[in-house]
Design an enzyme around this catalytic site. Structure first.
Site, PDB file in Angstrom:
ATOM      1  N   ARG A  46     -13.626 -28.687  33.010  1.00 21.54           N
ATOM      2  CA  ARG A  46     -14.998 -27.775  33.633  1.00 21.54           C
ATOM      3  C   ARG A  46     -15.492 -27.456  31.624  1.00 21.54           C
ATOM      4  O   ARG A  46     -16.650 -27.627  31.763  1.00 21.54           O
ATOM      5  CB  ARG A  46     -13.943 -25.763  32.836  1.00 21.54           C
ATOM      6  CG  ARG A  46     -15.769 -25.156  33.499  1.00 21.54           C
ATOM      7  CD  ARG A  46     -15.181 -23.514  34.291  1.00 21.54           C
ATOM      8  NE  ARG A  46     -14.495 -22.783  34.025  1.00 21.54           N
ATOM      9  CZ  ARG A  46     -13.671 -22.799  32.474  1.00 21.54           C
ATOM     10  NH1 ARG A  46     -14.228 -22.808  31.559  1.00 21.54           N
ATOM     11  NH2 ARG A  46     -11.889 -21.395  32.707  1.00 21.54           N
ATOM     12  N   TYR A  98     -40.643 -25.364  45.312  1.00 20.53           N
ATOM     13  CA  TYR A  98     -39.460 -25.274  45.608  1.00 20.53           C
ATOM     14  C   TYR A  98     -38.968 -23.838  46.314  1.00 20.53           C
ATOM     15  O   TYR A  98     -38.504 -23.276  45.619  1.00 20.53           O
ATOM     16  CB  TYR A  98     -38.302 -26.773  44.623  1.00 20.53           C
ATOM     17  CG  TYR A  98     -36.744 -26.822  46.184  1.00 20.53           C
ATOM     18  CD1 TYR A  98     -36.777 -27.714  46.833  1.00 20.53           C
ATOM     19  CD2 TYR A  98     -35.146 -25.563  45.372  1.00 20.53           C
ATOM     20  CE1 TYR A  98     -35.667 -28.047  47.309  1.00 20.53           C
ATOM     21  CE2 TYR A  98     -34.632 -26.171  46.372  1.00 20.53           C
ATOM     22  CZ  TYR A  98     -34.801 -27.106  46.976  1.00 20.53           C
ATOM     23  OH  TYR A  98     -33.618 -27.573  47.450  1.00 20.53           O
ATOM     24  N   ASP A 170     -39.234 -28.109  35.490  1.00 18.89           N
ATOM     25  CA  ASP A 170     -38.723 -29.217  36.340  1.00 18.89           C
ATOM     26  C   ASP A 170     -38.884 -30.355  36.993  1.00 18.89           C
ATOM     27  O   ASP A 170     -40.842 -30.200  37.492  1.00 18.89           O
ATOM     28  CB  ASP A 170     -38.530 -28.026  37.825  1.00 18.89           C
ATOM     29  CG  ASP A 170     -37.518 -28.784  39.523  1.00 18.89           C
ATOM     30  OD1 ASP A 170     -37.420 -29.771  39.168  1.00 18.89           O
ATOM     31  OD2 ASP A 170     -36.993 -27.863  39.598  1.00 18.89           O
ATOM     32  N   LYS A 195     -32.313 -36.111  44.244  1.00 21.72           N
ATOM     33  CA  LYS A 195     -32.880 -37.161  44.591  1.00 21.72           C
ATOM     34  C   LYS A 195     -33.601 -37.671  43.919  1.00 21.72           C
ATOM     35  O   LYS A 195     -32.779 -38.860  43.688  1.00 21.72           O
ATOM     36  CB  LYS A 195     -34.149 -36.189  44.550  1.00 21.72           C
ATOM     37  CG  LYS A 195     -34.115 -34.350  44.769  1.00 21.72           C
ATOM     38  CD  LYS A 195     -33.965 -34.356  46.190  1.00 21.72           C
ATOM     39  CE  LYS A 195     -33.403 -32.326  46.870  1.00 21.72           C
ATOM     40  NZ  LYS A 195     -33.999 -31.123  46.219  1.00 21.72           N
TER      41      LYS A 195
END
Ligand SMILES: *Cc1c(COP(=O)(O)O)cnc(C)c1O
Length: 378
Positions: A46, A98, A170, A195
């Site tokens: 992690r 979005y 973004d 994407k």
């Protein structure tokens, strides 16, 4: 070095022990300590994993600097960034955003007394007018979803600097191959790497790059504290995808340009939103600030019945959500991706019952056009 070269070589130098050309998938949760109080630099996955680190360093290099962070999804990446803010803070946000980001801001972070004002960020004056004393950041989609509006990143960064705001971009729809926000003055970039970056519709992942080292340390603290990290397999897949980013995007953009012009001339199409068309508002800004216009197209058909016809009759083009992969996809934003946005806001933005969105892939453009042509015929 050219970004195409940097992308192709992500992870190449990683395994000095065997000389493996790709970074190994370090499928381990934990790492042995060489001695008391000693660490190999890795303790627990992690907090840090070598495969993820190769990806994190890779995206930072493509961005031209800063420190990278990889998350289990684009939404996890954005949620992690929102932890930089505290009760009472206000953010200015792109209005045709979005849908998942809008939901996260309004329905999750709204509960913790963060507030958001949604503005047309292609209008720098409208952004300036929305700044309040408690405003801490501007969150902009460089190319908006689904209407492909273009923000002047350089002008907005200057405005943010003037008012002490963090400028978060973004940049999912353009990627650092087409637009490098840091060179235009932005502070933080965020990606749904699901994407274009990963590019094969085969993995969900998110990336963040932070310019300022002290701010990056805070982001690292949150990444490790919350733990929405990207696993080693998905980190590897994202790297594998990123290696071909430049060739995929070159082809996708070329296809998108041809399809956009074909759609614009079609009698059953009312309007085409594609930044590569000279008629698109913002075409000049993108031409100046970016290396291309991307491969997303939104278009309006002349009547609602055509929407279902196109979604169901296209054969090569799949009716599916998401975007940026090698396969061409078509979707209906009003129902599929933007359903969480209130109907009145959708109507004002132009996300209506005749608007379709295409994510253009790497197939042959003539085949894609022929597929659309037969679907229009019904
Ligand atoms: C898909 C997308 C996101 C969310 O990313 P996930 O990987 O689906 O969590 C955020 N911003 C934009 C612009 C997107 O297209």
């Amino acid at each position: 070095m050219n970004i195409a070269t940097q992308a192709a070589q992500i992870g190449l130098e990683w395994d000095t022990r065997t000389g493996a050309v790709t970074v190994p998938i370090y499928q381990t949760a934990t790492f042995r300590h060489p001695g008391l109080g000693q660490s190999t630099g890795y303790d627990y996955s992690r907090s840090g994993n070598p495969t993820r680190q190769a990806l994190e360093e890779g995206i930072a290099r493509l961005e031209g600097g800063g420190r990278g962070f990889a998350y289990s999804s684009g939404m996890a990446a954005i949620a992690n960034l929102l932890l930089l803010f505290k009760r009472g803070d206000h953010l200015i946000v792109t209005e045709d955003l979005y849908g998942g980001t809008y939901r996260l801001f309004e329905k999750v972070f709204g509960q913790y007394d963060l507030s958001f004002t949604y503005v047309d960020t292609s209008d720098t004056a409208a952004v300036a007018a929305a700044i309040r004393p408690e405003t801490k950041a501007l969150f902009v989609e460089s190319l908006t979803n689904p209407l492909l509006k273009i923000a002047d990143i350089a002008a907005l960064s200057a405005l943010c600097r003037q008012h002490g705001l963090l400028h978060i971009v973004d940049n999912t729809f353009l990627t650092p191959y087409l637009l490098r926000p840091f060179e235009l003055g932005a502070d933080i970039t965020v990606y749904s790497a699901t994407k274009y970056l990963a590019g094969h519709n085969d993995t969900v992942s998110g990336l963040v790059v932070v310019q300022d080292p002290a701010l990056a340390e805070r982001v690292y603290f949150h990444q490790n504290s919350v733990g929405a990290v990207l696993g080693p397999q998905d980190s590897w897949l994202t790297i594998r995808g990123m290696k071909t980013l430049s060739v995929r995007l070159d082809r996708q953009q070329e296809n998108a340009g041809r399809i956009a012009r074909w759609l614009a001339a079609h009698p059953l199409v009312r309007k085409v939103h594609y930044p590569g068309l000279e008629s698109h508002p913002g075409h000049a800004i993108l031409k100046r600030q970016a290396r291309g216009f991307g491969a997303m197209i939104a278009f309006e058909v002349t009547e609602p019945a055509l929407v279902e016809q196109l979604l169901l009759k296209t054969r090569l083009i799949s009716f599916a959500e998401s975007l940026g992969g090698v396969e061409t996809l078509i979707t209906f934003p009003e129902v599929q991706t933007h359903a969480d946005i209130e109907p009145a806001i959708r109507a004002r933005l132009g996300i209506n019952n005749v608007l379709l969105r295409l994510s253009v892939g790497i197939e042959d453009a003539d085949d894609l056009i022929a597929d659309l042509a037969q679907a229009f015929e019904g």
